[in-house]
Design an enzyme around this catalytic site. Structure first.
Site, PDB file in Angstrom:
ATOM      1  N   CYS A 234       0.835  -1.202   0.000  1.00  0.00           N
ATOM      2  CA  CYS A 234       0.000   0.000   0.000  1.00  0.00           C
ATOM      3  C   CYS A 234       0.876   1.262   0.000  1.00  0.00           C
ATOM      4  O   CYS A 234       1.759   1.402  -0.841  1.00  0.00           O
ATOM      5  CB  CYS A 234      -0.963  -0.057   1.184  1.00  0.00           C
ATOM      6  SG  CYS A 234      -2.296   1.147   1.159  1.00  0.00           S
ATOM      7  N   ASP A 328      -8.257  -5.683  -6.404  1.00  0.00           N
ATOM      8  CA  ASP A 328      -7.941  -4.648  -5.414  1.00  0.00           C
ATOM      9  C   ASP A 328      -8.943  -3.507  -5.547  1.00  0.00           C
ATOM     10  O   ASP A 328      -9.081  -2.922  -6.622  1.00  0.00           O
ATOM     11  CB  ASP A 328      -6.511  -4.148  -5.656  1.00  0.00           C
ATOM     12  CG  ASP A 328      -6.020  -3.171  -4.592  1.00  0.00           C
ATOM     13  OD1 ASP A 328      -6.830  -2.720  -3.764  1.00  0.00           O
ATOM     14  OD2 ASP A 328      -4.815  -2.850  -4.614  1.00  0.00           O
ATOM     15  N   HIS A 362      -6.564  -6.368  -2.001  1.00  0.00           N
ATOM     16  CA  HIS A 362      -5.473  -5.472  -1.626  1.00  0.00           C
ATOM     17  C   HIS A 362      -4.561  -6.065  -0.555  1.00  0.00           C
ATOM     18  O   HIS A 362      -3.333  -5.977  -0.650  1.00  0.00           O
ATOM     19  CB  HIS A 362      -6.049  -4.153  -1.120  1.00  0.00           C
ATOM     20  CG  HIS A 362      -5.030  -3.097  -0.853  1.00  0.00           C
ATOM     21  ND1 HIS A 362      -4.390  -2.410  -1.862  1.00  0.00           N
ATOM     22  CD2 HIS A 362      -4.533  -2.596   0.312  1.00  0.00           C
ATOM     23  CE1 HIS A 362      -3.544  -1.534  -1.342  1.00  0.00           C
ATOM     24  NE2 HIS A 362      -3.612  -1.627  -0.016  1.00  0.00           N
TER      25      HIS A 362
END
Length: 420
Positions: A234, A328, A362
């Site tokens: 991230c 994601d 994600h």
């Protein structure tokens, strides 16, 4: 006699376990339930239904789940499918050294539709799932500006050094570093905001902080001095790509669902100043579940006004591996990874790789970590949508964990050389 066997009963969370049941009525639907309490006392649970064979046995390596939280032959499905009793919680181990997660496995001789059963199981086991192996050292680091924790494998080394970072939750997460050290890496879990005396939020980011961390790791007597790896997800993956692009200490980089440019905050490094691409909160989507999807809140880095924010990864000393889930819903990570690879190829850098996992979201974490499609964030009023589908996401976690370790071992020199 009814029996439930789970082997091994003590293991690392990234290791598979075998589950078998016997002595049950033949060709009858039974239920196996799993549950645990996290460190805050919150319950996570899962269950699956199975049809016993003609001998009254069930073997999760061979017997398909007929229903419950998943269907099919998935020996680790009960661990993958652990979900919070209170919605939107994420299972994360905070104290990796002091205690394991205690996973309760319960066998019921009938179809159990109620997730909180009133009847007692006919058999049960409690197993330990650890984040560090015996002999791993945990060393808090508060040296210069660096704030984090160093995990060292047993022995004298030198070990391949890895800097491990997470994303927008901030703080210091250690569970991946504990596992990396258990697999032979010297891993520095590095905080970079919302921890100790670090900034409470990301404003202007000074890359010299990360440079100091890389130098610290390279100079540690038990760490190979010929360069370090970086593993991050991230926002942390964005920081990792900054490090790879500008710091000579970085020998290999794994970016998990990150971007190819500086976003939001600005970046400084000596005379260098990079403005972040502004976020667009007005593009945030509220899903049917009342959670936020941020995919569209990040602008297209290809726009002319954003060219100076794109990271020059072609300058990176070592190879870069992008691990992305095509489902994601927090970042458009596959797009960013392809853009990064295209830039690298255009500029003659051939060792930038993109590994895409269909159906994954994600939060690609070490195997054994349950699927988390949505969870609360300390910086948003509503939960964040991470995306993905249970079974392909958890298969991707198994594959990406192995690929990450193989990539780091191939590209980080394990011998001592001149200090960087």
């Amino acid at each position: 006699m009814v029996g439930l066997n789970v082997t091994p009963e003590i293991s690392l969370v990234d290791e598979p376990v075998k589950i078998r049941a016997w002595g049950l009525p033949t060709e009858q639907v039974i239920t196996i339930r799993a549950w645990l309490k996290d460190e805050k006392g919150e319950i996570f649970h899962s269950r699956a239904f199975y049809m016993t064979d003609k001998k009254g046995n069930v073997d999760l390596e061979k017997t398909p789940a007929t229903g419950g939280d998943f269907q099919g032959v998935f020996p680790m499905g009960l661990f993958w499918a652990l979900r919070p009793a209170i919605p939107f919680l994420r299972l994360m181990k905070r104290d990796v050294m002091g205690s394991p997660f205690l996973v309760h496995l319960e066998l019921y001789s009938s179809l159990l539709l109620n997730p909180l059963p009133e009847d007692s199981p006919v058999a049960s086991k409690v197993i330990e799932r650890w984040y560090v192996s015996p002999g791993v050292q945990r060393i808090p680091i508060r040296e210069g500006r660096i704030r984090g924790t160093l995990f060292l494998p047993p022995g004298e080394g030198p070990f391949r050094g890895v800097i491990d970072m997470f994303g927008g939750v901030g703080g210091l997460l250690e569970f991946r570093s504990g596992l990396l050290a258990s697999r032979g890496f010297a891993s520095l879990a590095l905080a970079y905001f919302a921890y100790d005396d670090l900034p409470s939020y990301l404003g202007q980011v000074d890359l010299t902080y990360f440079e100091e961390a890389a130098q610290f790791l390279c100079h540690h007597p038990k760490v190979s001095s010929d360069g370090v790896g970086v593993v991050a997800i991230c926002k942390g993956a964005e920081m990792a790509l900054c490090m790879a692009s500008y710091l000579p200490q970085v020998a290999a980089t794994v970016c998990i669902n990150g971007t190819n440019a500086v976003n939001g905050n600005s970046l400084i490094y000596g005379d260098l100043s990079v403005n972040g691409i502004p976020y667009h909160p007005e593009r945030v989507v509220i899903t049917d579940f009342g959670s936020l999807s941020l995919t569209h809140a990040m602008d297209d880095p290809r726009k002319p006004e954003h060219q100076n924010s794109i990271l020059p990864l072609e300058k990176a000393r070592g190879p870069i591996l992008f691990l992305v889930g095509d489902k994601d819903q927090n970042y458009n990570s596959l797009f960013f990874a392809k853009e990064a690879q295209a830039r690298a190829v255009k500029n003659g850098k051939k060792d930038v790789y993109v590994r895409c996992y269909p159906g994954a979201g994600h939060l690609l974490e070490p195997p054994g970590s349950p699927f988390c499609p949505v969870s609360q964030s300390p910086f948003f009023p509503l939960p964040l949508t991470w995306g993905g589908e249970l079974l392909p996401h958890c298969r991707a976690q198994e594959a990406s964990w192995k690929e990450t370790q193989d990539f780091l071992r191939r590209n980080i020199n394990s011998s001592r050389r001149s200090k960087l």
